[in-house]
Design a protein around this motif. Structure first.
Motif, short mmCIF file in Angstrom:
data_model
loop_
_atom_site.label_atom_id
_atom_site.label_comp_id
_atom_site.label_asym_id
_atom_site.label_seq_id
_atom_site.Cartn_x
_atom_site.Cartn_y
_atom_site.Cartn_z
N HIS A 93 0.83 -1.21 0.00
CA HIS A 93 0.00 0.00 0.00
C HIS A 93 0.86 1.26 0.00
O HIS A 93 0.50 2.27 -0.63
CB HIS A 93 -0.94 0.01 1.21
CG HIS A 93 -2.09 -0.92 1.07
ND1 HIS A 93 -3.20 -0.63 0.34
CD2 HIS A 93 -2.29 -2.17 1.55
CE1 HIS A 93 -4.05 -1.63 0.38
NE2 HIS A 93 -3.52 -2.59 1.11
N TYR A 96 2.07 1.83 -3.53
CA TYR A 96 0.95 2.32 -4.34
C TYR A 96 0.68 3.80 -4.06
O TYR A 96 0.57 4.61 -4.99
CB TYR A 96 -0.29 1.49 -4.05
CG TYR A 96 -1.55 1.99 -4.70
CD1 TYR A 96 -1.74 1.86 -6.08
CD2 TYR A 96 -2.54 2.61 -3.96
CE1 TYR A 96 -2.89 2.33 -6.69
CE2 TYR A 96 -3.69 3.09 -4.56
CZ TYR A 96 -3.86 2.94 -5.92
OH TYR A 96 -5.00 3.41 -6.51
N GLN A 97 0.62 4.17 -2.79
CA GLN A 97 0.36 5.57 -2.43
C GLN A 97 1.50 6.47 -2.87
O GLN A 97 1.28 7.58 -3.37
CB GLN A 97 0.12 5.70 -0.93
CG GLN A 97 -1.17 5.08 -0.48
CD GLN A 97 -1.33 5.13 1.04
OE1 GLN A 97 -0.70 5.93 1.71
NE2 GLN A 97 -2.19 4.28 1.56
N THR A 99 3.54 6.00 -5.36
CA THR A 99 3.48 6.13 -6.81
C THR A 99 2.48 7.21 -7.22
O THR A 99 2.79 8.08 -8.04
CB THR A 99 3.09 4.79 -7.46
OG1 THR A 99 4.03 3.79 -7.07
CG2 THR A 99 3.05 4.89 -8.97
#
Length: 122
Positions: A93, A96-97, A99
């Motif tokens: 996570h 992802y955040q 990015t």
């Protein structure tokens, strides 16, 4: 049943908080190193932490226990609070955040300009 529910709530809260804090620290540090100015000021980081702490604790503290908690085996005394699966979720996570945030931080203005120019052509 209540003990298992509290343990699960603490685990979820830790997973959420570690993800948020890892992302905030990396964004602040990397942004400060690359742009010579922190994308998040100190007061903004305090507000992010306050809001994230409040909503996460409220959401997890109000989760009622279920009968399904009694169907699984209890955790041992020596079991780590952050399991391998939790660490994978936290890192996944966070990546992802990061990015999304870095894309918006470093390329967001170009994306907005191309979107606006495409909209003006219509």
């Amino acid at each position: 049943m209540w003990g298992r529910n509290v343990y699960d709530s603490i685990s979820k809260f830790l997973q959420f908080q570690l993800t948020v804090n890892i992302v905030a620290v990396i964004v602040a540090f990397t942004g400060a190193c690359i742009t010579q100015d922190s994308p998040l000021k100190a007061v903004q980081m305090l507000w992010v932490n306050l809001i994230m702490d409040t909503f996460a604790s409220l959401a997890l503290a109000t989760e009622p226990p279920t009968e399904a908690l009694l169907l699984r085996k209890p955790y041992g005394r020596n079991k780590p609070l952050i399991s391998r699966t939790m660490m994978k979720n936290i890192l996944g996570h966070a990546v992802y955040q990061l990015t999304l945030i870095f894309t918006l931080l470093f390329v967001g203005e170009k994306l907005a300009q191309t979107q606006c120019s495409a909209h003006e052509q219509l």
